[in-house]
Design a protein around this motif. Structure first.
Motif, PDB file in Angstrom:
ATOM      1  N   PHE A 154      -2.838   0.751  -9.677  1.00 19.80           N
ATOM      2  CA  PHE A 154      -3.359   1.218  -8.397  1.00 19.80           C
ATOM      3  C   PHE A 154      -4.833   0.854  -8.256  1.00 19.80           C
ATOM      4  O   PHE A 154      -5.583   0.834  -9.235  1.00 19.80           O
ATOM      5  N   TYR A 181       0.842  -1.202   0.000  1.00 18.66           N
ATOM      6  CA  TYR A 181       0.000   0.000   0.000  1.00 18.66           C
ATOM      7  C   TYR A 181       0.878   1.254   0.000  1.00 18.66           C
ATOM      8  O   TYR A 181       1.980   1.258   0.570  1.00 18.66           O
ATOM      9  N   VAL A 240      -0.802  -1.203  -4.636  1.00 18.03           N
ATOM     10  CA  VAL A 240      -0.038  -1.387  -5.866  1.00 18.03           C
ATOM     11  C   VAL A 240      -0.063  -2.867  -6.223  1.00 18.03           C
ATOM     12  O   VAL A 240       0.325  -3.718  -5.409  1.00 18.03           O
ATOM     13  N   PRO A 291      -8.540   5.722  -9.817  1.00 19.68           N
ATOM     14  CA  PRO A 291      -7.300   4.950  -9.914  1.00 19.68           C
ATOM     15  C   PRO A 291      -7.314   4.059 -11.161  1.00 19.68           C
ATOM     16  O   PRO A 291      -8.372   3.626 -11.624  1.00 19.68           O
ATOM     17  N   LEU A 306      -3.777   3.639  -1.469  1.00 22.19           N
ATOM     18  CA  LEU A 306      -3.853   2.886  -2.713  1.00 22.19           C
ATOM     19  C   LEU A 306      -3.016   1.607  -2.613  1.00 22.19           C
ATOM     20  O   LEU A 306      -1.941   1.594  -2.006  1.00 22.19           O
TER      21      LEU A 306
END
Length: 413
Positions: free
Chosen positions: A80, A52, A109, A76, A107
């Protein structure tokens, strides 16, 4: 026939004029509140693959009108994503001119993401029912090779603010001296050897509602060896309406790896006090001439330079025209004298006196007007009693002389 067409076209013409006027006015109103979106911080930076990342997005009103009901939507895109249940649309509400709001997003990844610069989209509107504007913002996604095993530690060695105390409306600079505190070139930890270099990936100074940072963040400033230092300078500007007090900026440095990020509080003092002028002699002009005197005091915590005082009053000339003092330390006092002379016959007994104080705080020119003073004009008439006394004495002398001469002649006869 021509006159009939003329009157038949009149309503249409008025309609066209009204329509054009409305179309020309609508964009001005809509564009008055202009918003801008920026990413001000990512933690960690770069974002780690499969982890994150916290992203702070600043929404700023750079227009000339208050935004009545600001809403922001985060969109996003791969790699993301937002967790289920997180709000993509958030309402800020009212956002005044030159003010900003910060929104934090968490977010994720994707674990299959590739290193590099990736983007997200942010949409915003300044009021409900108005058009949405969209911006693309970049986030750096890193891999294991983008983090360094260097163990040098960055220390904020010095903060220099020039001028040291700012006044409302001033511009100034903030300079940071960063130092690698390592004293040797390598260290051993857990059986492994690491270098003690320190890297500065980025350095950002964040402003407040009262102080705007005019400089862009620094990126990839290089490697600091043990004991090395670097200076980073930012331009700042204080709002004209800023109140006196200490404002707190934030200095954010992204270092060698995820565990070497730093955040420092930066206090900046704002003080509106300036030059004070105090009359030390009665402000009275007798029979057209006088010498007036003032104490000039620097009430600001800073040393002020190029200080000068200039008096002004209608119908009165002053010498010198302007009194130049130069530099004044805090609480320092100078005494200035002016010769005043009435040069007009049409002048009242009470004449308004204005004093103009000019000075510099750093590179900033300031001018203060003091117009609550007045000069008293006194004109004395010649004393007629003195003249009568002189005439009486002359008459007495004349009478006595006449009597003496009369007796002298009579005696001769």
């Amino acid at each position: 026939m021509k006159s009939i067409r003329k009157y038949m076209n009149l309503p249409g013409s008025l309609f066209l004029v009204t329509l054009i006027f409305a179309m020309s006015m609508t964009p001005v109103s809509a564009s008055a509140a202009a918003l801008r979106a920026d990413i001000v911080q990512c933690d960690p930076n770069p974002a780690e693959i499969g982890q994150y990342v916290n992203v702070w997005i600043k929404i700023e009103n750079i227009g000339n009108t208050r935004a009545e009901d600001v809403s922001v939507e985060l969109i996003p895109s791969y790699p993301f994503s937002l967790d289920t249940g997180d709000d993509t649309v958030r309402n800020i509400g009212i956002l005044s001119t030159d003010r900003h709001a910060s929104l934090e997003y968490n977010l994720h990844v994707d674990e299959n993401a590739r290193p590099g610069t990736r983007s997200i989209k942010v949409r915003y509107q300044d009021d409900e029912g108005t058009a949405w504007n969209e911006e693309t913002l970049n986030i750096w996604v890193g891999s294991g090779s983008d983090t360094f095993d260097s163990k040098g530690t960055i220390q904020l060695e010095q903060i220099t603010i020039e001028p040291e105390v700012l006044m409302p409306g001033d511009t100034g600079t903030v300079t940071f001296t960063l130092k690698n505190t390592a004293t040797q070139y390598s260290i051993s930890l857990g059986g492994e050897e690491y270098d003690t270099n320190a890297r500065i990936r980025s350095a950002t100074l964040e402003g407040t509602d009262d102080i705007t940072v005019k400089s862009d963040p620094y990126h990839d400033t290089g490697i600091l060896g043990p004991g090395d230092n670097v200076e980073l300078t930012y331009n700042i500007e204080v709002d004209d309406t800023a109140r006196d007090g200490t404002k707190h900026l934030e200095f954010i440095v992204v270092g060698s790896s995820y565990t070497y990020n730093y955040k420092w509080d930066v206090p900046v003092k704002v003080d509106s006090a300036g030059i004070k002028v105090i009359p030390t002699k009665p402000l009275t002009i007798d029979n057209g001439v006088a010498t007036i005197q003032f104490d000039i005091v620097n009430t600001n915590p800073n040393t002020l330079t190029s200080v000068s005082i200039r008096p002004q009053a209608e119908g009165i000339e002053f010498s010198p025209v302007e009194y130049f003092i130069g530099s004044m330390e805090p609480d320092e006092l100078f005494t200035a004298e002016f010769d005043a002379q009435v040069v007009s016959d049409n002048i009242s007994n009470q004449q308004e006196l204005a004093l103009i104080a000019q000075y510099r705080n750093g590179i900033n020119q300031h001018e203060t007007f003091l117009n609550d003073l007045s000069l008293t004009i006194v004109t004395e008439k010649p004393n007629s009693g003195t003249g009568l006394a002189s005439i009486s004495i002359l008459l007495i002398i004349f009478v006595i002389s006449s009597l003496v001469m009369y007796r002298h002649k009579k005696h001769q006869q």
